[in-house]
Motif scaffolding. Structure first.
Motif, PDB file in Angstrom:
ATOM      1  N   SER A  26     -10.108  18.141   6.450  1.00  0.00           N
ATOM      2  CA  SER A  26      -9.471  16.844   6.710  1.00  0.00           C
ATOM      3  C   SER A  26      -9.645  15.888   5.532  1.00  0.00           C
ATOM      4  O   SER A  26      -8.909  14.895   5.419  1.00  0.00           O
ATOM      5  CB  SER A  26     -10.055  16.214   7.981  1.00  0.00           C
ATOM      6  OG  SER A  26     -11.454  16.012   7.838  1.00  0.00           O
ATOM      7  N   ILE A  27     -10.576  16.184   4.636  1.00  0.00           N
ATOM      8  CA  ILE A  27     -10.876  15.295   3.517  1.00  0.00           C
ATOM      9  C   ILE A  27      -9.799  15.351   2.434  1.00  0.00           C
ATOM     10  O   ILE A  27      -9.289  14.331   1.975  1.00  0.00           O
ATOM     11  CB  ILE A  27     -12.244  15.658   2.893  1.00  0.00           C
ATOM     12  CG1 ILE A  27     -13.391  15.328   3.864  1.00  0.00           C
ATOM     13  CG2 ILE A  27     -12.436  14.945   1.559  1.00  0.00           C
ATOM     14  CD1 ILE A  27     -13.683  13.865   4.003  1.00  0.00           C
ATOM     15  N   SER A  28      -9.442  16.566   2.002  1.00  0.00           N
ATOM     16  CA  SER A  28      -8.666  16.703   0.769  1.00  0.00           C
ATOM     17  C   SER A  28      -7.282  16.036   0.805  1.00  0.00           C
ATOM     18  O   SER A  28      -6.878  15.431  -0.196  1.00  0.00           O
ATOM     19  CB  SER A  28      -8.548  18.172   0.377  1.00  0.00           C
ATOM     20  OG  SER A  28      -7.992  18.945   1.406  1.00  0.00           O
ATOM     21  N   PRO A  29      -6.508  16.114   1.894  1.00  0.00           N
ATOM     22  CA  PRO A  29      -5.199  15.455   1.854  1.00  0.00           C
ATOM     23  C   PRO A  29      -5.303  13.926   1.753  1.00  0.00           C
ATOM     24  O   PRO A  29      -4.364  13.267   1.312  1.00  0.00           O
ATOM     25  CB  PRO A  29      -4.552  15.863   3.186  1.00  0.00           C
ATOM     26  CG  PRO A  29      -5.301  17.060   3.632  1.00  0.00           C
ATOM     27  CD  PRO A  29      -6.694  16.865   3.133  1.00  0.00           C
ATOM     28  N   LEU A  30      -6.451  13.382   2.168  1.00  0.00           N
ATOM     29  CA  LEU A  30      -6.655  11.934   2.156  1.00  0.00           C
ATOM     30  C   LEU A  30      -7.560  11.487   1.021  1.00  0.00           C
ATOM     31  O   LEU A  30      -8.006  10.332   0.985  1.00  0.00           O
ATOM     32  CB  LEU A  30      -7.262  11.483   3.502  1.00  0.00           C
ATOM     33  CG  LEU A  30      -6.426  11.799   4.746  1.00  0.00           C
ATOM     34  CD1 LEU A  30      -7.223  11.530   6.013  1.00  0.00           C
ATOM     35  CD2 LEU A  30      -5.149  10.976   4.742  1.00  0.00           C
ATOM     36  N   LEU A  31      -7.831  12.394   0.086  1.00  0.00           N
ATOM     37  CA  LEU A  31      -8.830  12.126  -0.938  1.00  0.00           C
ATOM     38  C   LEU A  31      -8.468  10.925  -1.805  1.00  0.00           C
ATOM     39  O   LEU A  31      -9.342  10.138  -2.183  1.00  0.00           O
ATOM     40  CB  LEU A  31      -9.029  13.367  -1.810  1.00  0.00           C
ATOM     41  CG  LEU A  31     -10.207  13.309  -2.796  1.00  0.00           C
ATOM     42  CD1 LEU A  31     -11.518  13.082  -2.076  1.00  0.00           C
ATOM     43  CD2 LEU A  31     -10.270  14.591  -3.616  1.00  0.00           C
ATOM     44  N   GLY A  32      -7.191  10.769  -2.119  1.00  0.00           N
ATOM     45  CA  GLY A  32      -6.785   9.626  -2.930  1.00  0.00           C
ATOM     46  C   GLY A  32      -7.127   8.309  -2.264  1.00  0.00           C
ATOM     47  O   GLY A  32      -7.683   7.392  -2.899  1.00  0.00           O
ATOM     48  N   GLU A  33      -6.812   8.192  -0.975  1.00  0.00           N
ATOM     49  CA  GLU A  33      -7.122   6.974  -0.234  1.00  0.00           C
ATOM     50  C   GLU A  33      -8.627   6.780  -0.085  1.00  0.00           C
ATOM     51  O   GLU A  33      -9.132   5.656  -0.175  1.00  0.00           O
ATOM     52  CB  GLU A  33      -6.460   7.020   1.142  1.00  0.00           C
ATOM     53  CG  GLU A  33      -4.942   7.063   1.101  1.00  0.00           C
ATOM     54  CD  GLU A  33      -4.346   7.225   2.485  1.00  0.00           C
ATOM     55  OE1 GLU A  33      -4.708   6.434   3.375  1.00  0.00           O
ATOM     56  OE2 GLU A  33      -3.534   8.147   2.678  1.00  0.00           O
ATOM     57  N   ILE A  34      -9.350   7.878   0.139  1.00  0.00           N
ATOM     58  CA  ILE A  34     -10.799   7.791   0.292  1.00  0.00           C
ATOM     59  C   ILE A  34     -11.445   7.312  -1.009  1.00  0.00           C
ATOM     60  O   ILE A  34     -12.324   6.431  -1.008  1.00  0.00           O
ATOM     61  CB  ILE A  34     -11.381   9.160   0.716  1.00  0.00           C
ATOM     62  CG1 ILE A  34     -10.922   9.512   2.129  1.00  0.00           C
ATOM     63  CG2 ILE A  34     -12.906   9.149   0.641  1.00  0.00           C
ATOM     64  CD1 ILE A  34     -11.252  10.937   2.551  1.00  0.00           C
TER      65      ILE A  34
END
Length: 390
Positions: A26-34
Motif C-alpha cells: 500500500s506504500i509504493s503507489p502513494l510514495l510521492g504523497e507520503i
C-alpha cells in the motif's frame, strides 16, 4: 478432515494470506504523497518496506519459541491484531516516526503468521501440501496486488493518503474474527526441537540463502516499481495498477506451478523456468522499460510468484514431520526475509547514488542468474534421507 473442516481450512488459508502484504504494497503507489507530507528521502522511505521485512526475518528465527509459548491459535491471532493496530495508527497519524513504528509493528504481525502457517499446512493438508502452499502463496500475493490497486483509489476518495494505508485494518479485523470462530490451529506445545537436527546445517543455510535471493526482487518491485514508472512519466494510478498487474501473474504462477509440482518430487525444472522468467523481465526493465512494460512486469510477477511457493515447498520437502518441517521453514524464512530486507534499501540507495533505477535492475538480474546455477544442487537424492521420520 471432514468436508466442513476442509472448506474452513482452505478458506482460512485465503483469508490469512490476503492480510500479509498490504502493509508493504500500500506504500509504493502513494510514495510521492507520503514523501511530500513527511519529508522522507528515497533511502529513508525504503525503510517503510525494509523494516517490516526485517521483522519478518527476526520473528521467524524465533518462531520455534513463539510456537512453544503461544501455539498457532494465539500466535496467529496476535499477528492479526498487530496488523490491525498498525493500519489503525497509519490512518490516525501521518508523521514519519509513526509510519516507521507501524512498519515494525505490522511487520512483526506478518512475521508471526508466516512463521506458523507452514506447519499448519503440512499437518492439515498433508496429502495436498503443494496445492495448499499454492493457494496460500496466491492469496498472499493477491493481497499485495489489491493493496497496490485500491490504496490510491481509497486515498483519492477520502482525499488523504493516510486512508489508503489505514483501510487495510478491515480485512485484518475480518480475519481475526474468522480465526477466533473456527476451531483450527494447534495449541501450544512446549516441546521444542531444533530445526537443523537430523539435517546438515550447510543444507539448511543454503535453503535459507536460496529462499532469500530468489525472492528478493519482490520487495524491490513493491517498493519501487511505481516510483520507477512515475520517474518515466507515468501517473500515480497507472503506475500503481502496473504493480497490481504484476500480482495477477504472481497469483497465476503461485497456483499453477505448485499444482504441476504435485506430479513429481524434483522441483528444479519448475524453479529454473521461474528464474528464467524473472531474468527476462528484469532485462526488459533495464533495456526497454517503455516497450512492452506489461510483458516485463508479467514475467517478473510470474517468476516471483512461482519462486516463493516452490522454494517454500522445497524446504518442506526436507522434513516429513509437520512440526519439524514448520520449524525448518521458519528458519529458512527468517534468514531469507532478512536478505529480502536489504533489497528495497539497496535499490533506494542506488537510486540516490546514480539518479536512476538502472543499476538496481542490473544487480537483480545478476542475482537471479546466479540462483539459476545454484538450483542444480537441489536434487531429491541429496535430501531424501533427511525426510525419513525420526
Amino acid at each position: 478432515m471432514t468436508l466442513n473442516k476442509s472448506l474452513a481450512g482452505w478458506g482460512l488459508l485465503v483469508v490469512l494470506g490476503l492480510n500479509l502484504r498490504p502493509i508493504l504494497s500500500s506504500i509504493s503507489p502513494l510514495l510521492g504523497e507520503i514523501r511530500l507530507a513527511t519529508g522522507l528521502s528515497f533511502q529513508s522511505s525504503a525503510l517503510l518496506t525494509s523494516l517490516p521485512v526485517v521483522c519478518m526475518g527476526l520473528v521467524a528465527l524465533v518462531g520455534i519459541r513463539v510456537e512453544a509459548q503461544l501455539g498457532e491459535r494465539r500466535g496467529i491471532a496476535l499477528g492479526l491484531l498487530m496488523i490491525l493496530l498498525a493500519c489503525l495508527v497509519r490512518w490516525l497519524l501521518g508523521q514519519a516516526p509513526a509510519l516507521l513504528a507501524t512498519a515494525l509493528l505490522g511487520g512483526a504481525g506478518v512475521a508471526l503468521i508466516q512463521a506458523l502457517v507452514p506447519a499448519m499446512i503440512k499437518r492439515q493438508f498433508h496429502h495436498r501440501v503443494p496445492l495448499a502452499m499454492g493457494v496460500y502463496s496466491a492469496s498472499l500475493m493477491g493481497g499485495g496486488g489489491l493493496a497496490a490497486l485500491l490504496s490510491p483509489l481509497v486515498a483519492s476518495h477520502f482525499q488523504h493518503w493516510q486512508a489508503g494505508l489505514g483501510i487495510w485494518l478491515l480485512p485484518a479485523l475480518g480475519a481475526l474474527l474468522l480465526w477466533a470462530w473456527l476451531p483450527l490451529g494447534a495449541a501450544k506445545n512446549r516441546q521444542v526441537t531444533a530445526p537443523l537436527q537430523g539435517l546438515r546445517n550447510r543444507r539448511a543455510w543454503l535453503l535459507a540463502l536460496y529462499f532469500g535471493l530468489v525472492n528478493c526482487g519482490y520487495m524491490s518491485m513493491v517498493a519501487w516499481l511505481p516510483a520507477y514508472y512515475q520517474q518515466l512519466g507515468w501517473g500515480v494510478l497507472p503506475s500503481g495498477s502496473l504493480l497490481a498487474f504484476m500480482t495477477i501473474f504472481q497469483v497465476i504462477a503461485a497456483l499453477l506451478m505448485p499444482a504441476l509440482a504435485q506430479r513429481g518430487i524434483d522441483r528444479r525444472p519448475l524453479l529454473t523456468i521461474s528464474l528464467l522468467a524473472q531474468t527476462v523481465g528484469y532485462l526488459g526493465l533495464l533495456l526497454a522499460p517503455l516497450h512492452y512494460p506489461h510483458l516485463w512486469v508479467a514475467l517478473i510477477g510470474f517468476g516471483l510468484g512461482a519462486c516463493f511457493a516452490l522454494s517454500l515447498l522445497l524446504t518442506l520437502d526436507h522434513r516429513h514431520d509437520p512440526r519439524e518441517a514448520g520449524q525448518l521453514a521458519a528458519f529458512v524464512q527468517g534468514v531469507g526475509f532478512l536478505i529480502n530486507a536489504v533489497s528495497p534499501w539497496m535499490t533506494g540507495w542506488l537510486r540516490e547514488l546514480t539518479g536512476s533505477f538502472v543499476s538496481a535492475w542490473v544487480v537483480l538480474s545478476v542475482t537471479v542468474i546466479a540462483m539459476l546455477v545454484v538450483t542444480r544442487v537441489f536434487s531429491p537424492a541429496t535430501y531424501r534421507s533427511a525426510t525419513v521420520p525420526g
